[in-house]
Write a protein that holds these residues in place. Structure first.
Motif, PDB file in Angstrom:
ATOM      1  N   GLU A 117    -110.209 -22.000 -18.017  1.00 14.21           N
ATOM      2  CA  GLU A 117    -111.223 -22.115 -16.978  1.00 14.21           C
ATOM      3  C   GLU A 117    -111.617 -23.591 -16.815  1.00 14.21           C
ATOM      4  O   GLU A 117    -111.248 -24.433 -17.626  1.00 14.21           O
ATOM      5  CB  GLU A 117    -112.436 -21.253 -17.333  1.00 14.21           C
ATOM      6  CG  GLU A 117    -112.158 -19.758 -17.313  1.00 14.21           C
ATOM      7  CD  GLU A 117    -111.638 -19.302 -15.958  1.00 14.21           C
ATOM      8  OE1 GLU A 117    -112.337 -19.538 -14.951  1.00 14.21           O
ATOM      9  OE2 GLU A 117    -110.541 -18.715 -15.908  1.00 14.21           O
ATOM     10  N   PRO A 118    -112.365 -23.924 -15.764  1.00 14.44           N
ATOM     11  CA  PRO A 118    -112.645 -25.349 -15.490  1.00 14.44           C
ATOM     12  C   PRO A 118    -113.414 -26.044 -16.600  1.00 14.44           C
ATOM     13  O   PRO A 118    -114.162 -25.435 -17.364  1.00 14.44           O
ATOM     14  CB  PRO A 118    -113.483 -25.293 -14.199  1.00 14.44           C
ATOM     15  CG  PRO A 118    -113.126 -23.998 -13.565  1.00 14.44           C
ATOM     16  CD  PRO A 118    -112.867 -23.047 -14.696  1.00 14.44           C
ATOM     17  N   LEU A 119    -113.236 -27.354 -16.637  1.00 13.16           N
ATOM     18  CA  LEU A 119    -114.004 -28.241 -17.499  1.00 13.16           C
ATOM     19  C   LEU A 119    -115.052 -28.913 -16.622  1.00 13.16           C
ATOM     20  O   LEU A 119    -114.728 -29.521 -15.597  1.00 13.16           O
ATOM     21  CB  LEU A 119    -113.091 -29.288 -18.127  1.00 13.16           C
ATOM     22  CG  LEU A 119    -113.759 -30.452 -18.831  1.00 13.16           C
ATOM     23  CD1 LEU A 119    -114.536 -29.967 -20.046  1.00 13.16           C
ATOM     24  CD2 LEU A 119    -112.734 -31.493 -19.237  1.00 13.16           C
ATOM     25  N   VAL A 120    -116.328 -28.800 -16.998  1.00 10.60           N
ATOM     26  CA  VAL A 120    -117.428 -29.354 -16.209  1.00 10.60           C
ATOM     27  C   VAL A 120    -118.006 -30.554 -16.945  1.00 10.60           C
ATOM     28  O   VAL A 120    -118.450 -30.440 -18.101  1.00 10.60           O
ATOM     29  CB  VAL A 120    -118.526 -28.302 -15.964  1.00 10.60           C
ATOM     30  CG1 VAL A 120    -119.645 -28.893 -15.097  1.00 10.60           C
ATOM     31  CG2 VAL A 120    -117.935 -27.056 -15.301  1.00 10.60           C
ATOM     32  N   LEU A 143     -98.944 -24.996 -16.689  1.00  6.97           N
ATOM     33  CA  LEU A 143    -100.179 -25.608 -17.196  1.00  6.97           C
ATOM     34  C   LEU A 143    -101.100 -25.914 -16.026  1.00  6.97           C
ATOM     35  O   LEU A 143    -100.695 -26.563 -15.068  1.00  6.97           O
ATOM     36  CB  LEU A 143     -99.834 -26.880 -17.979  1.00  6.97           C
ATOM     37  CG  LEU A 143    -100.963 -27.674 -18.624  1.00  6.97           C
ATOM     38  CD1 LEU A 143    -100.428 -28.396 -19.864  1.00  6.97           C
ATOM     39  CD2 LEU A 143    -101.574 -28.687 -17.661  1.00  6.97           C
ATOM     40  N   ARG A 144    -102.339 -25.444 -16.142  1.00  5.64           N
ATOM     41  CA  ARG A 144    -103.339 -25.713 -15.100  1.00  5.64           C
ATOM     42  C   ARG A 144    -104.506 -26.489 -15.699  1.00  5.64           C
ATOM     43  O   ARG A 144    -104.990 -26.160 -16.786  1.00  5.64           O
ATOM     44  CB  ARG A 144    -103.856 -24.397 -14.516  1.00  5.64           C
ATOM     45  CG  ARG A 144    -104.895 -24.577 -13.386  1.00  5.64           C
ATOM     46  CD  ARG A 144    -105.421 -23.235 -12.916  1.00  5.64           C
ATOM     47  NE  ARG A 144    -106.284 -22.605 -13.919  1.00  5.64           N
ATOM     48  CZ  ARG A 144    -106.446 -21.286 -14.040  1.00  5.64           C
ATOM     49  NH1 ARG A 144    -105.802 -20.466 -13.245  1.00  5.64           N
ATOM     50  NH2 ARG A 144    -107.250 -20.799 -14.979  1.00  5.64           N
ATOM     51  N   GLU A 145    -104.945 -27.519 -14.984  1.00  2.94           N
ATOM     52  CA  GLU A 145    -106.149 -28.257 -15.350  1.00  2.94           C
ATOM     53  C   GLU A 145    -107.107 -28.267 -14.164  1.00  2.94           C
ATOM     54  O   GLU A 145    -106.699 -28.550 -13.042  1.00  2.94           O
ATOM     55  CB  GLU A 145    -105.812 -29.697 -15.739  1.00  2.94           C
ATOM     56  CG  GLU A 145    -105.094 -29.845 -17.062  1.00  2.94           C
ATOM     57  CD  GLU A 145    -104.956 -31.292 -17.482  1.00  2.94           C
ATOM     58  OE1 GLU A 145    -104.815 -31.541 -18.683  1.00  2.94           O
ATOM     59  OE2 GLU A 145    -104.988 -32.178 -16.604  1.00  2.94           O
ATOM     60  N   GLU A 146    -108.379 -27.970 -14.429  1.00  2.00           N
ATOM     61  CA  GLU A 146    -109.411 -28.020 -13.402  1.00  2.00           C
ATOM     62  C   GLU A 146    -110.612 -28.780 -13.963  1.00  2.00           C
ATOM     63  O   GLU A 146    -111.114 -28.434 -15.039  1.00  2.00           O
ATOM     64  CB  GLU A 146    -109.842 -26.611 -12.997  1.00  2.00           C
ATOM     65  CG  GLU A 146    -108.729 -25.782 -12.374  1.00  2.00           C
ATOM     66  CD  GLU A 146    -109.147 -24.341 -12.165  1.00  2.00           C
ATOM     67  OE1 GLU A 146    -109.071 -23.871 -11.035  1.00  2.00           O
ATOM     68  OE2 GLU A 146    -109.556 -23.699 -13.157  1.00  2.00           O
ATOM     69  N   GLN A 147    -111.059 -29.782 -13.243  1.00  2.00           N
ATOM     70  CA  GLN A 147    -112.171 -30.609 -13.701  1.00  2.00           C
ATOM     71  C   GLN A 147    -113.223 -30.682 -12.602  1.00  2.00           C
ATOM     72  O   GLN A 147    -112.904 -30.979 -11.447  1.00  2.00           O
ATOM     73  CB  GLN A 147    -111.668 -32.000 -14.070  1.00  2.00           C
ATOM     74  CG  GLN A 147    -110.673 -31.950 -15.225  1.00  2.00           C
ATOM     75  CD  GLN A 147    -109.876 -33.223 -15.415  1.00  2.00           C
ATOM     76  OE1 GLN A 147    -109.861 -34.082 -14.550  1.00  2.00           O
ATOM     77  NE2 GLN A 147    -109.217 -33.342 -16.553  1.00  2.00           N
ATOM     78  N   VAL A 148    -114.457 -30.382 -12.964  1.00  2.00           N
ATOM     79  CA  VAL A 148    -115.577 -30.381 -12.022  1.00  2.00           C
ATOM     80  C   VAL A 148    -116.564 -31.461 -12.459  1.00  2.00           C
ATOM     81  O   VAL A 148    -117.019 -31.462 -13.607  1.00  2.00           O
ATOM     82  CB  VAL A 148    -116.259 -29.001 -11.974  1.00  2.00           C
ATOM     83  CG1 VAL A 148    -117.417 -29.012 -10.984  1.00  2.00           C
ATOM     84  CG2 VAL A 148    -115.249 -27.919 -11.605  1.00  2.00           C
ATOM     85  N   LEU A 149    -116.901 -32.351 -11.538  1.00  2.00           N
ATOM     86  CA  LEU A 149    -117.744 -33.495 -11.868  1.00  2.00           C
ATOM     87  C   LEU A 149    -119.204 -33.176 -11.580  1.00  2.00           C
ATOM     88  O   LEU A 149    -119.693 -33.323 -10.465  1.00  2.00           O
ATOM     89  CB  LEU A 149    -117.293 -34.718 -11.063  1.00  2.00           C
ATOM     90  CG  LEU A 149    -115.812 -35.097 -11.242  1.00  2.00           C
ATOM     91  CD1 LEU A 149    -115.473 -36.331 -10.439  1.00  2.00           C
ATOM     92  CD2 LEU A 149    -115.471 -35.288 -12.712  1.00  2.00           C
TER      93      LEU A 149
END
Length: 258
Positions: A117-120, A143-149
């Motif tokens: 799941e995303p990294l916040v 491989l999936r990467e999701e980053q939320v700023l």
């Protein structure tokens, strides 16, 4: 008088997963061990693929923490690895950065799907993420990467990430990204994120691409498909929020993944 070494702060924890072919067409998990905030649970998989979920047992990573996830697939094994919820990078008391390492090792004819799941990145946090995958030439990796700023209406913390992929002993991909206060100038400008607050990528390494390689393409206004110098494709996406980011990455996964 003997000086004392500075006290270690933060949590050190490692989650270890080993997947092996069980000889009956399925995958066994002889090693499934978590520590501290990194708890592991086996989930229902398919006939050939074992499923594992990473469950956060406490708030982490905080500043000063060092968390590590290690997953290895033996010859012919199939593993799907995910996380139960988003990971929040939070500020700590001492001002030290937090570290989150992911190490993936894939043996011959094995397959691993790493879909967290995303990294916040929360305001005031400082997180360094390092993901390293080493593959046999006959292995497959999704491989999936999701980053939320930042959370809703919140400025981000400092997020620095690096993704390194080695295939058959040779580099396939090695890239770094820095966002937030303290990142190099221009990270949020027109040549960077252009005001977007969610970014992600999907990497698919598949020997089948050697015979039919994906072509470069544009997926909407802020998403691109890039074939790599090997049987692999990288989809890079910018989005206004996590929901739209996931929609684009899910569509790319249906096209290029399995």
């Amino acid at each position: 008088m003997t000086g004392r070494a500075p006290a270690r702060t933060g949590v050190r924890a490692t989650a270890r997963i080993s997947a092996v072919a069980d000889g009956r067409g399925g995958t066994a998990l002889p090693l499934l061990a978590g520590e501290g905030p990194l708890a592991l649970r086996r989930t229902r998989g398919t006939a050939a693929e074992a499923g594992v979920m990473l469950v956060g047992a406490m708030s982490a990573p905080l500043g000063g923490d060092h968390l590590t996830v290690e997953a290895a697939t033996g010859p012919g094994a199939r593993l799907a690895l995910g996380s139960a919820a988003a990971t929040l990078a939070l500020p700590g008391r001492g001002g030290a950065p937090a570290r989150y390492d992911v190490r993936l090792t894939l043996a011959g004819d094995s397959a691993l799907r790493w879909l967290p799941e995303p990294l916040v990145s929360v305001r005031g946090s400082d997180l360094r993420v390092r993901t390293r995958a080493e593959l046999d030439p006959t292995a497959r990796l999704l491989l999936r990467e999701e980053q939320v700023l930042g959370r809703a209406g919140e400025a981000p913390g400092l997020l620095r990430s690096r993704l390194t992929v080695i295939r058959g002993g040779r580099p396939l991909l090695d890239q770094e990204l820095a966002c937030g206060p303290g990142a190099p100038g221009g990270w949020d400008g027109p040549a960077g994120l252009a005001g977007h607050r969610a970014l992600g990528q999907l990497l698919v390494v598949d020997p089948a691409f050697a015979g039919s390689a994906p072509t470069a393409a544009v997926l909407g206004e802020f998403a691109a498909v890039t074939p790599l110098a090997g049987p692999a494709v990288l989809v890079t996406v910018l989005a206004p929020d996590a929901l739209r980011l996931r929609e684009v990455l899910d569509a790319a996964c249906r096209t290029y993944g399995w």
